[in-house]
Design a protein around this motif. Structure first.
Motif, mmCIF file in Angstrom:
data_model
loop_
_atom_site.group_PDB
_atom_site.id
_atom_site.type_symbol
_atom_site.label_atom_id
_atom_site.label_comp_id
_atom_site.label_asym_id
_atom_site.label_seq_id
_atom_site.Cartn_x
_atom_site.Cartn_y
_atom_site.Cartn_z
ATOM 1 N N PHE A 6 11.331 6.176 5.059
ATOM 2 C CA PHE A 6 12.426 5.560 4.316
ATOM 3 C C PHE A 6 12.845 6.408 3.120
ATOM 4 C CE2 PHE A 6 10.510 1.921 6.475
ATOM 5 C CZ PHE A 6 11.642 1.335 7.026
ATOM 6 N N SER A 7 14.109 6.296 2.766
ATOM 7 C CA SER A 7 14.615 6.988 1.581
ATOM 8 C C SER A 7 14.081 6.295 0.325
ATOM 9 C CB SER A 7 16.145 6.968 1.565
ATOM 10 O OG SER A 7 16.611 5.640 1.351
ATOM 11 N N ASP A 8 14.163 6.998 -0.794
ATOM 12 C CA ASP A 8 13.748 6.408 -2.071
ATOM 13 C C ASP A 8 14.500 5.110 -2.339
ATOM 14 O OD1 ASP A 8 12.231 8.719 -2.320
ATOM 15 O OD2 ASP A 8 13.351 9.505 -4.052
ATOM 16 N N ALA A 9 15.804 5.133 -2.102
ATOM 17 C CA ALA A 9 16.624 3.948 -2.359
ATOM 18 C C ALA A 9 16.207 2.785 -1.458
ATOM 19 C CB ALA A 9 18.103 4.276 -2.148
ATOM 20 N N SER A 10 15.863 3.082 -0.216
ATOM 21 C CA SER A 10 15.428 2.025 0.702
ATOM 22 C C SER A 10 14.121 1.396 0.250
ATOM 23 C CB SER A 10 15.258 2.588 2.115
ATOM 24 O OG SER A 10 16.492 3.011 2.634
ATOM 25 N N LEU A 11 13.186 2.224 -0.197
ATOM 26 C CA LEU A 11 11.914 1.698 -0.697
ATOM 27 C C LEU A 11 12.139 0.773 -1.888
ATOM 28 C CD1 LEU A 11 9.727 4.931 -0.565
ATOM 29 C CD2 LEU A 11 9.562 2.945 0.960
ATOM 30 N N LYS A 12 12.983 1.220 -2.815
ATOM 31 C CA LYS A 12 13.275 0.412 -4.007
ATOM 32 C C LYS A 12 13.933 -0.912 -3.615
ATOM 33 C CE LYS A 12 13.797 4.361 -7.082
ATOM 34 N NZ LYS A 12 14.741 5.135 -7.910
ATOM 35 N N MET A 13 14.862 -0.855 -2.670
ATOM 36 C CA MET A 13 15.567 -2.063 -2.236
ATOM 37 C C MET A 13 14.599 -3.049 -1.584
ATOM 38 S SD MET A 13 16.989 -3.827 0.599
ATOM 39 C CE MET A 13 16.610 -2.581 1.798
ATOM 40 N N MET A 14 13.720 -2.544 -0.724
ATOM 41 C CA MET A 14 12.757 -3.430 -0.061
ATOM 42 C C MET A 14 11.790 -4.036 -1.080
ATOM 43 S SD MET A 14 11.858 -1.714 3.626
ATOM 44 C CE MET A 14 11.581 -0.032 3.061
ATOM 45 N N HIS A 15 11.398 -3.254 -2.075
ATOM 46 C CA HIS A 15 10.485 -3.761 -3.100
ATOM 47 C C HIS A 15 11.166 -4.861 -3.920
ATOM 48 C CE1 HIS A 15 7.930 -3.598 -6.768
ATOM 49 N NE2 HIS A 15 6.993 -3.499 -5.850
ATOM 50 N N GLU A 16 12.419 -4.644 -4.266
ATOM 51 C CA GLU A 16 13.165 -5.665 -5.003
ATOM 52 C C GLU A 16 13.362 -6.922 -4.153
ATOM 53 O OE1 GLU A 16 14.007 -5.998 -8.247
ATOM 54 O OE2 GLU A 16 12.703 -4.242 -8.383
ATOM 55 N N ALA A 17 13.493 -6.748 -2.846
ATOM 56 C CA ALA A 17 13.622 -7.907 -1.957
ATOM 57 C C ALA A 17 12.339 -8.739 -1.970
ATOM 58 C CB ALA A 17 13.955 -7.455 -0.535
ATOM 59 N N VAL A 18 11.184 -8.086 -1.973
ATOM 60 C CA VAL A 18 9.916 -8.814 -2.067
ATOM 61 C C VAL A 18 9.853 -9.563 -3.388
ATOM 62 C CG1 VAL A 18 7.397 -8.615 -2.194
ATOM 63 C CG2 VAL A 18 8.673 -7.216 -0.565
ATOM 64 N N ARG A 19 10.201 -8.867 -4.465
ATOM 65 C CA ARG A 19 10.188 -9.488 -5.788
ATOM 66 C C ARG A 19 11.150 -10.682 -5.845
ATOM 67 N NH1 ARG A 19 8.160 -7.735 -10.317
ATOM 68 N NH2 ARG A 19 7.921 -5.582 -9.646
ATOM 69 N N GLY A 20 12.311 -10.555 -5.233
ATOM 70 C CA GLY A 20 13.287 -11.643 -5.211
ATOM 71 C C GLY A 20 12.805 -12.843 -4.414
ATOM 72 N N ALA A 21 12.165 -12.587 -3.280
ATOM 73 C CA ALA A 21 11.628 -13.684 -2.463
ATOM 74 C C ALA A 21 10.509 -14.396 -3.214
ATOM 75 C CB ALA A 21 11.128 -13.146 -1.127
ATOM 76 N N LEU A 22 9.672 -13.632 -3.907
ATOM 77 C CA LEU A 22 8.593 -14.223 -4.700
ATOM 78 C C LEU A 22 9.157 -15.089 -5.823
ATOM 79 C CD1 LEU A 22 5.578 -14.431 -5.402
ATOM 80 C CD2 LEU A 22 5.840 -12.303 -6.695
#
Length: 77
Positions: A6-22
């Motif tokens: 994954f690209s850097d931006a994709s990793l950041k987006m997925m991490h923010e998605a986890v944080r948002g779901a939490l």
């Protein structure tokens, strides 16, 4: 999942998605509702977030590691 693909931006987006779901789950609990995503009670969420954080750190990206011990949606009175 092959996190290195994954690209850097994709990793950041997925991490923010986890944080948002939490955060959303925590807000549901504060209101007395059942969490929709079940982030805290599903081990795969923590594993996914940890893998994302590991890959981001390996690349030297700035990452705010998720604190699983506190409720994100709690508000101070």
């Amino acid at each position: 999942m092959e996190y290195s693909a994954f690209s850097d931006a994709s990793l950041k987006m997925m991490h923010e998605a986890v944080r948002g779901a939490l955060e959303a789950d925590d807000e549901f609990e504060v209101r007395g509702d059942t969490p929709v995503f079940r982030v805290r009670t599903t081990a795969e969420w923590k594993r996914h977030a940890g893998n994302l954080e590991d890959e981001m750190l390996r690349r030297g990206l700035q990452v705010d590691v998720i604190d699983w011990t506190s409720r994100q949606g709690e508000f101070a009175l």
